[in-house]
Design an enzyme around this catalytic site. Structure first.
Site, PDB file in Angstrom:
ATOM      1  N   LYS A  88       0.859  -1.184   0.000  1.00  0.00           N
ATOM      2  CA  LYS A  88       0.000   0.000   0.000  1.00  0.00           C
ATOM      3  C   LYS A  88       0.888   1.225   0.000  1.00  0.00           C
ATOM      4  CE  LYS A  88      -4.548   0.856   0.321  1.00  0.00           C
ATOM      5  NZ  LYS A  88      -5.649   0.065  -0.255  1.00  0.00           N
ATOM      6  N   GLY A 188     -21.332   6.227   4.334  1.00  0.00           N
ATOM      7  CA  GLY A 188     -20.407   6.528   3.251  1.00  0.00           C
ATOM      8  C   GLY A 188     -20.965   6.042   1.925  1.00  0.00           C
ATOM      9  N   VAL A 189     -21.472   6.974   1.117  1.00  0.00           N
ATOM     10  CA  VAL A 189     -22.066   6.574  -0.172  1.00  0.00           C
ATOM     11  C   VAL A 189     -21.316   7.249  -1.313  1.00  0.00           C
ATOM     12  CG1 VAL A 189     -24.349   5.880   0.591  1.00  0.00           C
ATOM     13  CG2 VAL A 189     -23.882   8.310   0.254  1.00  0.00           C
ATOM     14  N   GLY A 190     -19.998   7.096  -1.269  1.00  0.00           N
ATOM     15  CA  GLY A 190     -19.156   7.570  -2.353  1.00  0.00           C
ATOM     16  C   GLY A 190     -19.144   6.572  -3.483  1.00  0.00           C
ATOM     17  N   LYS A 191     -17.948   6.310  -4.018  1.00  0.00           N
ATOM     18  CA  LYS A 191     -17.857   5.448  -5.200  1.00  0.00           C
ATOM     19  C   LYS A 191     -18.454   4.068  -4.961  1.00  0.00           C
ATOM     20  CE  LYS A 191     -13.364   6.129  -5.701  1.00  0.00           C
ATOM     21  NZ  LYS A 191     -11.988   6.054  -6.259  1.00  0.00           N
ATOM     22  N   VAL A 192     -18.067   3.410  -3.868  1.00  0.00           N
ATOM     23  CA  VAL A 192     -18.539   2.046  -3.598  1.00  0.00           C
ATOM     24  C   VAL A 192     -19.958   2.054  -3.029  1.00  0.00           C
ATOM     25  CG1 VAL A 192     -18.124  -0.061  -2.266  1.00  0.00           C
ATOM     26  CG2 VAL A 192     -16.197   1.189  -3.256  1.00  0.00           C
ATOM     27  N   GLY A 193     -20.198   2.902  -2.031  1.00  0.00           N
ATOM     28  CA  GLY A 193     -21.505   2.943  -1.396  1.00  0.00           C
ATOM     29  C   GLY A 193     -22.629   3.238  -2.361  1.00  0.00           C
TER      30      GLY A 193
END
Length: 360
Positions: A88, A188-193
């Site tokens: 990472k 969290g409803v960004g890219k994945v959510g």
């Protein structure tokens, strides 16, 4: 030697979790780049993991995050059945303020200097377009755009994998793999959510969301007015009638403060490093809350970027990500058999695969 350096060296060389193989501190004065590349293990193959671009409160915090995230990638890649170890990278700074083409190219040169021991991809604060730039200096780059020979946005299969983990959790907890009529809270409803909401609604679930960004919430509620909104994560985890809690933002969501008030009977989400510290997994088990290990269920993205190295095929990746359902069920079965929490069971399985690779 300062106490800070002692702390880093202790984590690197004498960690109770086995230490790391290599940590590289990168600085390019011309572009302002300050980065940390951490390789936890290459027992199964080159370390594979994304690049996080984040305004850390301190350089020590950035190093700690790189170490924790790279270790998590070793376990994630092992459980996903990939021939990759864990790596990472973190770039220190606010991407909205300092991200430039010059900085990304400098970062690419540092990754390339490792000669293939580390393969990078997107993470928080980095995107497909960024990986296209990094790839100009480093051939060990995935998560590129389709126009540049890549697989594109990995959040699609990350969300699909989390959905499969939820189905397995529902099967284990309630005897039925459907989420129909279950209430799922997503923090969290960004890219994945965002993609996860779609899967859940299509399966007949009731969805409650929260996010620190109003625009992310609005994007979903404008499209799906039936989705409820909680004021914040603290309100979400206390929602009456919540069946499943899905942490999909940054790590540490499951802590001494949150676990005692959590109303859900299942935790299954996309965020990395959800357990704030060792022992939280036992606290969850003691409360009868089923925890689907984060690095198992959120592996769809890394399955996708790993496939890109061999000529990307979406359907092949989707089929591999669908197996997260069976993998999650096998972890729950191992946990019951050994009388341990699922997180510990997943660790044992991953560690066994890495140990066998070292002996071969």
């Amino acid at each position: 030697m300062t106490d800070v350096t002692d702390g880093v060296l202790h984590t690197l060389f004498r960690s109770e979790q086995g230490g790391h193989e290599q940590v590289v501190l990168c600085q390019d004065r011309a572009s302002g780049l300050k980065a940390v590349i951490a390789l936890h293990s290459t027992a199964l193959g080159p370390g594979l993991g994304g690049t996080r671009f984040y305004p850390y409160g301190s350089e020590e915090e950035a190093v700690a995050d790189a170490l924790n995230l790279s270790r998590g990638m070793s376990y994630k890649n092992a459980m996903a059945g990939l021939d990759h170890g864990g790596g990472k990278a973190v770039i220190i700074g606010d991407p909205a303020q300092i991200k430039t083409e010059e900085l990304l190219l400098a970062y690419g040169r540092f990754v390339a200097s490792l000669g293939g021991r580390y393969v990078t991809a997107c993470d928080v604060g980095t995107y497909v377009a960024d990986m296209d730039v990094v790839a100009r200096e480093c051939r060990w780059t995935t998560g590129r755009s389709p126009e540049n020979g890549g697989a594109g946005d990995s959040s699609v299969l990350t969300a699909f994998g989390v959905f499969q983990g939820m189905r397995a959790s529902a099967q284990h907890q309630w005897g039925d793999p459907t989420l129909r009529d279950r209430t799922v809270g997503i923090a969290g409803v960004g890219k994945v959510g965002n993609h996860l909401v779609e899967h859940l609604l299509q399966d007949g679930a009731r969805v409650v969301i929260t996010d620190v960004r109003d625009e992310s919430v609005a994007r979903i509620t404008e499209r799906h007015p039936e989705v409820r909104v909680a004021a914040d994560t603290d309100a979400l985890i206390r929602t009456e009638g919540l069946d499943i809690y899905a942490p999909c933002a940054l790590g540490g969501a499951l802590s001494d403060a949150s676990v005692p008030v959590l109303t859900a009977k299942v935790v299954c989400g996309a965020a990395n490093n959800q357990l704030a510290h060792p022992g939280v997994e036992k606290d969850l088990a003691d409360r009868g809350i089923l925890y689907a290990p984060d690095y198992v269920v959120n592996a769809g993205g890394v399955i996708q970027v790993a496939d890109e190295l061999h000529g990307f095929d979406f359907e092949r990746c989707r089929a591999k990500a669908a197996k997260i359902f069976d993998t999650t069920l096998s972890i729950f079965a191992r946990a019951n058999e050994d009388g341990i929490p699922p997180a510990a069971a997943a660790d044992r399985i991953a560690e066994q695969r890495m140990a066998e690779a070292r002996r071969s």
